[in-house]
Design an enzyme around this catalytic site. Structure first.
Site, short mmCIF file in Angstrom:
data_model
loop_
_atom_site.label_atom_id
_atom_site.label_comp_id
_atom_site.label_asym_id
_atom_site.label_seq_id
_atom_site.Cartn_x
_atom_site.Cartn_y
_atom_site.Cartn_z
N CYS A 69 35.37 67.31 44.45
CA CYS A 69 34.66 67.68 43.23
C CYS A 69 35.05 66.92 41.97
O CYS A 69 34.21 66.25 41.35
CB CYS A 69 34.85 69.18 43.00
SG CYS A 69 36.54 69.75 43.34
N HIS A 103 35.50 70.62 35.20
CA HIS A 103 36.40 70.12 36.25
C HIS A 103 37.03 68.76 35.95
O HIS A 103 37.46 68.07 36.86
CB HIS A 103 35.67 70.09 37.59
CG HIS A 103 36.46 70.72 38.70
ND1 HIS A 103 37.53 71.56 38.49
CD2 HIS A 103 36.35 70.64 40.05
CE1 HIS A 103 38.02 71.96 39.65
NE2 HIS A 103 37.32 71.42 40.61
#
Length: 518
Positions: A74, A137
């Site tokens: 990710c 993120h």
């Protein structure tokens, strides 16, 4: 020079064609899914056919069967999308061990470097207003937040929605509006782990609709980065969608996402701005087969999943949609990458990418607007190692590794039911002298390596080797950001916690090397 001028003229014509209300650059909308696999869409063959809106989006736009992420995990994938650069260049990798996947959990000290230029920051030059909705993120500490890197608005979280935690050993993850937290997952934003019920996708949908409506009224071009995470374990869906899919809870989440995207596209049409809005749908990495089938998706015919550099880990569903500009119902066999969204978005906005650094993403506007094909390789990285390369229909593995035998013996399996001798290895196997070569047209599952002694192998590897040599000659790794962890930097007291009475006392700082097992 003449070719560049011709392309610019064609692009200007395309942007002015189709009767868009506002002249100037198009709005940009990137729909980035989390752990959604290539095989999760009906248009790619998912048997239940539960993605009617995405399937219609493909029928009205352009489908990319060979679109890739820049990393099978990710955080590095998202850093690559927003910088147009491989994670090894922008710092989103680790040198703590060879070929390790690393990301940004709460205890990570690093984040996106201030020296990196992100897409929303560059789009400001063309008057864009930018918003991120969902998962960031790229670092949870305040200096790494989206509004420090070009975004004007943010609704979402800096980390994944793991939890619940006790707020003693580990704090619950905060949810932000712009610069300040407005609550925490499991406390203020409920996720029921027993039933999978959560209303987050509906909240993210409404945030998108409101932003689009406001920007249409202001007549300013916008960039919306809709990075939702319902298909990342623990998977969730709202009450209305629970129990509606043949695929269980994961399918419920996919159905809700599909419905939400349908409403977003319909909103663009109702507001009269669909012909002046470029929309691209894709995912950050392959489906997490370790969580399947209850909490993970499908990578179709491809080998393995998230965390690996086999096709299932890095080939993504991808659709481009732009009514009146992109011919409906087209399938492009262009090799694409999430990094191309950086360069393509800048091109559509009439901007050039930064010239003071290596940009890995290419401009796909000739592909999207004119149906052209651009010759380019795809490099498959895992941490600090180039694991494989694709050129045309051929893919060469220079290293193979899933995870260690120790991890595998504990039930951590990224390729369930897909053991291929000599390919899906549990020790790091180097093939740099004689790479394993596959023809992905004849063998999309990477099961049958081409014989080393064949003329096909010799001819293809000669071409690939030249691309690899050129790539390595221009490779200057960035400073690794994912090496150091410290519990003291976790989300104990995010900005805004004082107003909510949700500040927590951090432990004493004790920085150490992060441990990345695979």
């Amino acid at each position: 020079m003449e070719r560049r001028l011709l392309l610019s003229l064609c692009l200007c014509w395309a942007l002015s064609a189709g009767g868009a209300e506002r002249s100037g650059p198009p709005n940009l909308l990137i729909l980035l899914m989390d752990d959604m696999g290539w095989g999760d869409l009906g248009v790619f063959g998912e048997p239940s056919k539960e993605t009617p809106n995405l399937d219609q989006m493909a029928s009205e736009g352009m489908l990319f069967p060979s679109f890739y992420t820049a990393n099978p995990l990710c955080s590095p994938s998202r850093a690559a999308l927003l910088t147009g650069r491989l994670p090894i260049r922008n710092g989103f990798y680790t040198t703590n061990a060879h070929a390790r996947n690393a990301y940004t959990p709460q205890e990570i000290v690093g984040g996106i470097p201030g020296s990196e230029l992100l897409l929303p920051e560059l789009l400001k030059k063309a008057g864009y207003v930018s918003k991120i909705i969902g998962k960031w993120h790229l670092g949870h500490r305040p200096q790494f937040h989206p509004l420090k890197h070009g975004f004007d608005e943010w609704f979402g979280s800096p980390n994944c929605h793991f939890g619940p935690y006790d707020n003693k050993a580990t704090p619950n993850i905060p949810v932000y509006r712009d610069r300040e937290m407005i609550g925490r997952y499991y406390e203020d934003f409920k996720i029921d782990l027993k039933t999978g019920e959560a209303n987050l996708t509906q909240i993210y949908l409404q945030e998108a609709l409101d932003f689009i409506s406001r920007q249409q009224a202001s007549r300013q071009p916008f960039f919306l980065y809709w990075a939702i995470d319902a298909t990342h374990a623990p998977v969730y869906a709202s009450k209305h969608f629970l129990g509606t899919s043949q695929r269980g809870l994961y399918g419920d989440a996919v159905r809700e996402i599909d419905d939400s995207i349908g409403k977003i596209l319909k909103s663009l049409q109702n507001l009269g701005i669909s012909e002046n809005t470029f929309v691209f749908f894709t995912s950050d990495n392959g489906a997490a087969l370790i969580s399947a089938p209850k909490q993970g998706g499908s990578n179709g015919r491809f080998l393995c999943g998230k965390q690996t550099t086999f096709e299932g880990g890095m080939r993504e569903p991808a659709i481009a949609w732009w009514p009146g500009q992109i011919p409906a119902g087209h399938v492009s066999h262009q090799l694409g990458n999430v990094m191309d969204l950086f360069t393509t978005s800048l091109s559509l906005a009439g901007l050039q990418p930064p010239s003071d650094r290596q940009i890995d993403g290419i401009d796909l506007s000739p592909v999207i607007l004119q149906g052209k094909l651009i010759d380019r390789p795809i490099f498959y990285y895992r941490g600090n190692e180039m694991m494989a390369v694709r050129l045309g229909l051929y893919k060469a593995h220079y290293w193979t590794w899933i995870n260690s035998w120790e991890q595998f013996s504990q039930g951590i399996d990224f390729c369930p039911g897909q053991n291929i001798s000599g390919v899906t290895t549990h020790t790091q196997e180097e093939h740099t002298k004689l790479p394993l070569l596959f023809h992905l047209g004849r063998d999309p599952g990477e099961k049958y390596p081409i014989r080393f002694s064949s003329s096909e192998y010799q001819e293809v590897m000669e071409q690939i080797s030249r691309k690899v040599q050129l790539h390595k000659e221009t490779m200057v790794p960035g400073e690794p950001q994912l090496n150091v962890c410290d519990k003291a930097v976790m989300n104990w007291a995010p900005p805004g916690c004082e107003k909510l009475g949700k500040c927590l006392e951090p432990p004493k700082s004790n920085p150490k090397k992060c441990f990345w097992p695979h």
